[in-house]
Design a protein around this motif. Structure first.
Motif, mmCIF file in Angstrom:
data_model
loop_
_atom_site.group_PDB
_atom_site.id
_atom_site.type_symbol
_atom_site.label_atom_id
_atom_site.label_comp_id
_atom_site.label_asym_id
_atom_site.label_seq_id
_atom_site.Cartn_x
_atom_site.Cartn_y
_atom_site.Cartn_z
ATOM 1 N N GLU A 108 18.254 35.958 -24.340
ATOM 2 C CA GLU A 108 18.751 36.644 -23.148
ATOM 3 C C GLU A 108 17.843 36.365 -21.954
ATOM 4 N N LEU A 109 16.538 36.374 -22.191
ATOM 5 C CA LEU A 109 15.591 36.085 -21.123
ATOM 6 C C LEU A 109 15.728 34.643 -20.650
ATOM 7 N N GLU A 110 15.839 33.712 -21.581
ATOM 8 C CA GLU A 110 15.969 32.313 -21.198
ATOM 9 C C GLU A 110 17.220 32.074 -20.361
ATOM 10 N N LYS A 111 18.293 32.780 -20.701
ATOM 11 C CA LYS A 111 19.543 32.614 -19.961
ATOM 12 C C LYS A 111 19.357 32.978 -18.487
ATOM 13 N N VAL A 112 18.757 34.134 -18.222
ATOM 14 C CA VAL A 112 18.617 34.554 -16.823
ATOM 15 C C VAL A 112 17.586 33.699 -16.096
ATOM 16 N N LYS A 113 16.575 33.219 -16.817
ATOM 17 C CA LYS A 113 15.624 32.297 -16.194
ATOM 18 C C LYS A 113 16.323 31.011 -15.766
ATOM 19 N N HIS A 114 17.123 30.461 -16.658
ATOM 20 C CA HIS A 114 17.820 29.215 -16.341
ATOM 21 C C HIS A 114 18.754 29.396 -15.151
#
Length: 462
Positions: free
Chosen positions: A386-392
């Motif tokens: 979930e964190l990686e998604k919003v970072k990307h």
């Protein structure tokens, strides 16, 4: 038409529509790379700007890109609505309009005529902290753009007719964008209850219409002489130009302008921040009930702000976001649920709001559902995926912005004027790459869960 320039009264040199030889270096495209165990976002070309300061204090950045046929000139004045006083609000935004309505050597309407005659475009915006002007022109019209910007910085030349005209324009703008728009005054109302009356963020950027109507020419002149000076400005030239010629032109047009006096920083009393305030607005123009929660958070200079931005994205960015899934899809009580930051030099308000899906959905139910999602995030934590998604998604938006030369100019001006770190224009993604799951939970707990929000309720009236 002859090339070269013409002398005009007052010492300024007025460029004719002319062509310059271009000898710019290659601009490297923005790229991102995702690596195992984390994300690295880099902009290749971060050294593609040259920074210097004129003797009058004007900060200048030159950013070349010979892949484009255009040039953008961005002038950022470090003045916004926070520099106003009660009884004299709205001046920064009013000036955004006035500065396009004539200067010493340019008649009313002349700025736009000069721009459009060569196929150019221009605009501006005002916030609590800054006023930013930008003009985009063909690459061979750099001298024209620099003259236009220097002419309105060099001397106060606003006419009475311009002042009265732009007062009416601002009043109509408020009516169209705030008064007659459902929930349009939500941020105005939130500022009024979240800050004490003497806090410079307690009024909206557009200001009080009573103050605008009462504005006199001497008031306007004093505001201009204090804030519209080289020592309070940042100039960025970006696009297709020769760097040596550009520097010479900048020094020619802007160098003779007096620096202006020192400006004391605005530092309001922290006691002016309010929590737990509530206002109910009964309105016949809103289609559904709605609730807006406003939480105080640190200023843009805090290391917690990038984590708060990613938290906002996690809550509301896309159909997989938490608020969408909970309020719009599962519970089906909201037609819209969002979270965003109104961040500034003196502090930040984190907004979380929901608009009912049907007329019988109460503000109490919407507020309870919003708070429950914040509590659930803090209680259960955040997943790595979930964190990686919003970072990307965040980095994608940054990289997309870097494809535009005008956006690069705006970013360079912003990070130079407010942070004294122009390199962040190209490396802002690094700030988000460093955010951890623990950071998101911590800021959610500190600024949202452990703080009582200020609340605006919209109740639909018949």
């Amino acid at each position: 038409m002859d090339t070269g320039s013409q002398a005009r009264p007052g010492g300024h040199v007025v460029p004719t529509v002319s062509s310059f030889n271009q000898d710019a270096m290659t601009f490297s495209e923005a790229r991102t790379a995702v690596q195992p165990g984390g994300m690295q976002a880099a902009y290749q070309g971060a050294d593609a700007y040259h920074e210097f300061m004129l003797g009058n204090g004007l900060r200048v950045l030159l950013h070349q890109d010979r892949s484009t046929p255009i040039v953008t000139i961005n002038v950022l004045y470090h003045v916004g609505s926070k520099n106003e006083q009660r009884g004299g609000t709205g001046f920064a935004h009013l000036f955004e309009h006035l500065m396009f309505d004539g200067s010493k050597n340019v008649d009313r309407g002349g700025y736009d005529r000069y721009c459009t005659s060569v196929g150019g475009d221009n605009n501006a915006f005002t916030s609590s902290d800054i006023t930013d002007y930008y003009v985009t022109l063909p690459g061979d019209q750099l001298a024209l753009g620099l003259w236009l910007e220097s002419d309105r910085m060099a001397e106060f030349a606003i006419r009475e007719v311009s002042l009265e005209t732009q007062k009416n324009v601002v009043i109509e703008e408020k009516r169209q964008n705030i008064d007659d728009v459902p929930y349009g005054d939500a941020m105005v109302a939130m500022r009024e209850i979240a800050y004490g009356p003497q806090h410079p963020y307690s009024w909206d950027t557009i200001g009080s219409m009573e103050d605008i109507v009462a504005a006199r020419m001497e008031d306007v002149r004093a505001f201009y002489l204090r804030y519209y000076v080289p020592s309070n400005a940042t100039l960025v030239v970006a696009g297709n130009f020769d760097p040596n010629e550009a520097r010479e032109m900048v020094e020619q047009y802007f160098g003779p302008i007096p620096a202006g006096g020192a400006i004391d920083p605005v530092a309001p009393d922290p006691a002016l921040l309010r929590q737990g305030m509530r206002r109910v607005i009964s309105s016949s123009i809103v289609p559904f009930n709605a609730v807006f929660l406003g939480y105080h958070a640190p200023s843009i200079y805090s290391e917690d702000v990038p984590a708060l931005e990613l938290l906002a994205a996690m809550l509301t960015d896309g159909e997989s976001s938490r608020l969408y899934q909970a309020l719009e899809y599962t519970q089906q009580i909201a037609s819209e649920a969002e979270c965003f930051l109104d961040d500034g030099e003196l502090g930040t308000l984190v907004y979380i709001y929901a608009v009912g899906q049907e007329t019988n959905i109460s503000t109490k139910r919407l507020e309870k559902a919003l708070r429950a999602e914040v509590e659930r995030l803090v209680r259960n934590g955040v997943g790595e995926r979930e964190l990686e998604k919003v970072k990307h998604r965040k980095v994608t938006r940054i990289v997309h912005a870097l494809q535009s030369v005008s956006s690069r100019a705006e970013r360079l001006a912003y990070f130079t004027a407010l942070f004294r770190r122009p390199e962040l224009a190209f490396h802002e993604a690094d700030l988000y790459a460093a955010v951890t799951r623990e950071d998101l939970v911590r800021v959610a707990r500190t600024y949202l869960l452990e703080q009582e929000p200020n609340v605006i309720e919209y109740v639909r009236s018949k």
